[in-house]
Write an enzyme that holds these catalytic residues in place. Sequence first.
Site, PDB file in Angstrom:
ATOM      1  N   ASP A 132     -24.100  16.023  14.379  1.00  0.00           N
ATOM      2  CA  ASP A 132     -24.249  17.079  13.364  1.00  0.00           C
ATOM      3  C   ASP A 132     -22.871  17.366  12.767  1.00  0.00           C
ATOM      4  OD1 ASP A 132     -25.456  19.185  11.850  1.00  0.00           O
ATOM      5  OD2 ASP A 132     -24.700  20.644  13.276  1.00  0.00           O
ATOM      6  N   CYS A 179     -29.001  16.885  11.760  1.00  0.00           N
ATOM      7  CA  CYS A 179     -28.475  17.592  10.595  1.00  0.00           C
ATOM      8  C   CYS A 179     -29.388  17.293   9.412  1.00  0.00           C
ATOM      9  CB  CYS A 179     -27.058  17.091  10.330  1.00  0.00           C
ATOM     10  SG  CYS A 179     -26.290  17.738   8.848  1.00  0.00           S
ATOM     11  N   HIS A 194     -28.254  24.650  12.181  1.00  0.00           N
ATOM     12  CA  HIS A 194     -27.434  25.779  12.627  1.00  0.00           C
ATOM     13  C   HIS A 194     -28.261  27.074  12.716  1.00  0.00           C
ATOM     14  CE1 HIS A 194     -23.911  23.262  11.706  1.00  0.00           C
ATOM     15  NE2 HIS A 194     -23.137  24.183  12.238  1.00  0.00           N
TER      16      HIS A 194
HETATM   17  N1  DGL Z   1     -26.526  21.624  10.476  1.00  0.00           N
HETATM   18  C1  DGL Z   1     -26.610  21.028   9.224  1.00  0.00           C
HETATM   19  C2  DGL Z   1     -27.984  20.920   8.640  1.00  0.00           C
HETATM   20  O1  DGL Z   1     -28.932  20.874   9.389  1.00  0.00           O
HETATM   21  C3  DGL Z   1     -25.502  21.103   8.237  1.00  0.00           C
HETATM   22  C4  DGL Z   1     -24.837  22.376   7.994  1.00  0.00           C
HETATM   23  C5  DGL Z   1     -23.601  22.173   7.152  1.00  0.00           C
HETATM   24  O2  DGL Z   1     -22.655  21.566   7.667  1.00  0.00           O
HETATM   25  O3  DGL Z   1     -23.602  22.607   6.004  1.00  0.00           O
HETATM   26  O4  DGL Z   1     -28.144  20.854   7.457  1.00  0.00           O
END
Ligand code: DGL
Length: 274
Positions: free
Chosen positions: A8, A71, A184
Amino acid sequence: MALIGVFDSGVGGLSILDEALRQLPDHDYLYFADSANAPYGEKPPEWIAERSLAVCQSLAEAGCQAIVIACNTATAEAIQHIRAELKTIPIIGVEPGIKPAALQSQKGLVGVLATEATLNSDKFNALLSTLPRDCQFIKQAGAGLVPLIESGQLNAPETAALLAQHLQPMRTAGIDTLVLGCTHYPFLVPLILNQLGSSVLIVDTSEAVVRQLAKQLEAHRIPSEVAGKRSVLLLSTADGARLHSMAMQLLRSNMAELSIDFRTVGLDPAALCR
Ligand code: DGL
């Protein structure tokens, strides 16, 4: 012995790692947090695609037999490319659960909180276009939330205030279902429920993603055997010790059963296993 890579932009993928440790305990895990580059969600698509591929190539070189792109943003911008390059390794991605949300919403009013890059991506918009027109999606980019989560401010007044601002259009619309389209955001669930009320259904795809990982491991005949304690190696491009302390705080798995190590790695993902 199977080693599974989980990647991620930062600590968000810990929500997927947690679920993997619960559903698939008999594997070793290598977690890569590119925190020095977070947030990905406000970066150009080309950058996200190139960086995500470089990280996944390094995870493969480090011996990972399967990789979870934990992610939504990296999945949206890079998964096709990564699968084309790393043909022999199962690559599992995450995407906002708008389909299950549309099926479950009683009012046909669904909020989607995700990064700007995910909401603007072709992949997300292609998925959206397949869903029934009678369900209305209120999309909102959660700008600024990832850095606050990365710095551990899960309950801070500043985080609550920014979240309230992002959720306001959804509250006004009267949504009954909210899709967490960024890995997140599950760490903000207590604040979200506090602001939207506990009757709002929260759709988080972690469980489904790990079920898909399990299927892929079986299909590729990747064995699940761990002699002794399962190992989890946490790598961060920003600060390994900080990632470790966040993991200790955020993971619900029984840490005493795991052999956890952590390291700060350079920005060049090729240096990942040195
Ligand atoms: N955790 C990530 C997602 O699922 C990315 C968050 C980021 O770095 O902007 O999109």
